[in-house]
Design a protein around this motif. Structure first.
Motif, PDB file in Angstrom:
ATOM      1  N   GLY A  80       0.793  -1.214   0.000  1.00  0.00           N
ATOM      2  CA  GLY A  80       0.000   0.000   0.000  1.00  0.00           C
ATOM      3  C   GLY A  80       0.828   1.267   0.000  1.00  0.00           C
ATOM      4  O   GLY A  80       0.274   2.348  -0.051  1.00  0.00           O
ATOM      5  N   LEU A  81       2.153   1.163   0.064  1.00  0.00           N
ATOM      6  CA  LEU A  81       3.014   2.346   0.072  1.00  0.00           C
ATOM      7  C   LEU A  81       3.379   2.745  -1.349  1.00  0.00           C
ATOM      8  O   LEU A  81       3.509   1.906  -2.229  1.00  0.00           O
ATOM      9  N   GLN A  82       3.570   4.021  -1.551  1.00  0.00           N
ATOM     10  CA  GLN A  82       3.925   4.533  -2.869  1.00  0.00           C
ATOM     11  C   GLN A  82       5.410   4.314  -3.167  1.00  0.00           C
ATOM     12  O   GLN A  82       6.223   4.139  -2.257  1.00  0.00           O
ATOM     13  N   LEU A  83       5.762   4.358  -4.459  1.00  0.00           N
ATOM     14  CA  LEU A  83       7.136   4.152  -4.894  1.00  0.00           C
ATOM     15  C   LEU A  83       8.129   5.092  -4.226  1.00  0.00           C
ATOM     16  O   LEU A  83       9.235   4.695  -3.905  1.00  0.00           O
ATOM     17  N   TRP A  84       7.743   6.347  -3.999  1.00  0.00           N
ATOM     18  CA  TRP A  84       8.703   7.304  -3.466  1.00  0.00           C
ATOM     19  C   TRP A  84       9.189   6.929  -2.076  1.00  0.00           C
ATOM     20  O   TRP A  84      10.223   7.407  -1.622  1.00  0.00           O
ATOM     21  N   THR A  85       8.489   6.045  -1.388  1.00  0.00           N
ATOM     22  CA  THR A  85       8.911   5.656  -0.038  1.00  0.00           C
ATOM     23  C   THR A  85      10.021   4.619  -0.050  1.00  0.00           C
ATOM     24  O   THR A  85      10.655   4.375   0.980  1.00  0.00           O
ATOM     25  N   GLU A  86      10.292   4.008  -1.195  1.00  0.00           N
ATOM     26  CA  GLU A  86      11.254   2.907  -1.270  1.00  0.00           C
ATOM     27  C   GLU A  86      12.643   3.304  -0.767  1.00  0.00           C
ATOM     28  O   GLU A  86      13.244   2.583   0.027  1.00  0.00           O
ATOM     29  N   ASP A  87      13.157   4.439  -1.204  1.00  0.00           N
ATOM     30  CA  ASP A  87      14.480   4.872  -0.756  1.00  0.00           C
ATOM     31  C   ASP A  87      14.487   5.134   0.750  1.00  0.00           C
ATOM     32  O   ASP A  87      15.426   4.786   1.452  1.00  0.00           O
ATOM     33  N   PHE A  88      13.420   5.745   1.254  1.00  0.00           N
ATOM     34  CA  PHE A  88      13.312   5.999   2.684  1.00  0.00           C
ATOM     35  C   PHE A  88      13.338   4.688   3.469  1.00  0.00           C
ATOM     36  O   PHE A  88      14.013   4.570   4.489  1.00  0.00           O
ATOM     37  N   LEU A  89      12.607   3.689   2.985  1.00  0.00           N
ATOM     38  CA  LEU A  89      12.542   2.409   3.687  1.00  0.00           C
ATOM     39  C   LEU A  89      13.905   1.725   3.724  1.00  0.00           C
ATOM     40  O   LEU A  89      14.246   1.073   4.713  1.00  0.00           O
ATOM     41  N   GLU A  90      14.701   1.874   2.674  1.00  0.00           N
ATOM     42  CA  GLU A  90      16.050   1.303   2.650  1.00  0.00           C
ATOM     43  C   GLU A  90      16.923   1.961   3.712  1.00  0.00           C
ATOM     44  O   GLU A  90      17.666   1.291   4.423  1.00  0.00           O
ATOM     45  N   HIS A  91      16.830   3.287   3.836  1.00  0.00           N
ATOM     46  CA  HIS A  91      17.596   4.000   4.862  1.00  0.00           C
ATOM     47  C   HIS A  91      17.115   3.608   6.257  1.00  0.00           C
ATOM     48  O   HIS A  91      17.918   3.446   7.180  1.00  0.00           O
ATOM     49  N   GLU A  92      15.812   3.444   6.387  1.00  0.00           N
ATOM     50  CA  GLU A  92      15.254   3.084   7.683  1.00  0.00           C
ATOM     51  C   GLU A  92      15.762   1.715   8.148  1.00  0.00           C
ATOM     52  O   GLU A  92      16.059   1.524   9.324  1.00  0.00           O
ATOM     53  N   LYS A  93      15.898   0.757   7.219  1.00  0.00           N
ATOM     54  CA  LYS A  93      16.402  -0.569   7.572  1.00  0.00           C
ATOM     55  C   LYS A  93      17.823  -0.499   8.151  1.00  0.00           C
ATOM     56  O   LYS A  93      18.177  -1.249   9.032  1.00  0.00           O
ATOM     57  N   ALA A  94      18.614   0.423   7.615  1.00  0.00           N
ATOM     58  CA  ALA A  94      20.009   0.529   8.038  1.00  0.00           C
ATOM     59  C   ALA A  94      20.204   1.404   9.288  1.00  0.00           C
ATOM     60  O   ALA A  94      21.257   1.381   9.906  1.00  0.00           O
ATOM     61  N   ALA A  95      19.168   2.143   9.655  1.00  0.00           N
ATOM     62  CA  ALA A  95      19.297   3.092  10.773  1.00  0.00           C
ATOM     63  C   ALA A  95      19.362   2.367  12.117  1.00  0.00           C
ATOM     64  O   ALA A  95      18.723   1.347  12.328  1.00  0.00           O
ATOM     65  N   LEU A  96      20.159   2.931  13.008  1.00  0.00           N
ATOM     66  CA  LEU A  96      20.208   2.421  14.372  1.00  0.00           C
ATOM     67  C   LEU A  96      19.054   2.967  15.196  1.00  0.00           C
ATOM     68  O   LEU A  96      18.580   2.323  16.121  1.00  0.00           O
ATOM     69  N   SER A  97      18.629   4.178  14.875  1.00  0.00           N
ATOM     70  CA  SER A  97      17.484   4.787  15.552  1.00  0.00           C
ATOM     71  C   SER A  97      16.842   5.783  14.600  1.00  0.00           C
ATOM     72  O   SER A  97      17.453   6.192  13.622  1.00  0.00           O
ATOM     73  N   ILE A  98      15.630   6.154  14.929  1.00  0.00           N
ATOM     74  CA  ILE A  98      14.915   7.126  14.123  1.00  0.00           C
ATOM     75  C   ILE A  98      14.553   8.302  15.021  1.00  0.00           C
ATOM     76  O   ILE A  98      14.057   8.114  16.124  1.00  0.00           O
ATOM     77  N   HIS A  99      14.833   9.495  14.537  1.00  0.00           N
ATOM     78  CA  HIS A  99      14.502  10.707  15.267  1.00  0.00           C
ATOM     79  C   HIS A  99      13.582  11.550  14.402  1.00  0.00           C
ATOM     80  O   HIS A  99      13.905  11.847  13.267  1.00  0.00           O
ATOM     81  N   SER A 100      12.418  11.882  14.910  1.00  0.00           N
ATOM     82  CA  SER A 100      11.536  12.723  14.110  1.00  0.00           C
ATOM     83  C   SER A 100      11.236  14.021  14.813  1.00  0.00           C
ATOM     84  O   SER A 100      11.415  14.199  15.962  1.00  0.00           O
TER      85      SER A 100
END
Length: 100
Positions: A80-100
């Protein structure tokens, strides 16, 4: 393999059709979308899905009038996610933590 995990032969064939109709080489299209000639060929053969802004840029450069974007939206949505999220999801997999 589930839909969206690989490229799509339908999308690749349509991309090739519009590219050839426009008289543009794989290398020239690659320059526009920041892909190598080899990467464009793999998308056209359905061996890899389009990433980044390939669909949006190719649609405009090749004069596809939204056809590539429409097919990509149907073929490559990830849960259900759009194509533009793909790069973000790759970075998220490699992240140690997420800060928003």
């Amino acid at each position: 393999m589930r839909s969206g995990e690989r490229g799509s032969e339908s999308f690749g064939a349509l991309l090739r059709f519009y590219r050839e109709r426009a008289g543009i080489t794989q290398e020239t299209l690659g320059t526009h979308v920041q892909y190598s000639k080899s990467q464009v060929a793999m998308v056209e053969r359905g061996e890899r899905p389009p990433k980044g802004k390939l669909v949006e840029i190719a649609d405009a450069v090749l004069g596809a009038q939204g056809a590539l974007m429409l097919l990509a939206e149907k073929e490559f949505q990830k849960g259900g996610l759009q194509l533009w999220t793909e790069d973000f999801l790759e970075h998220e997999k490699a992240a140690l933590s997420i800060h928003s």
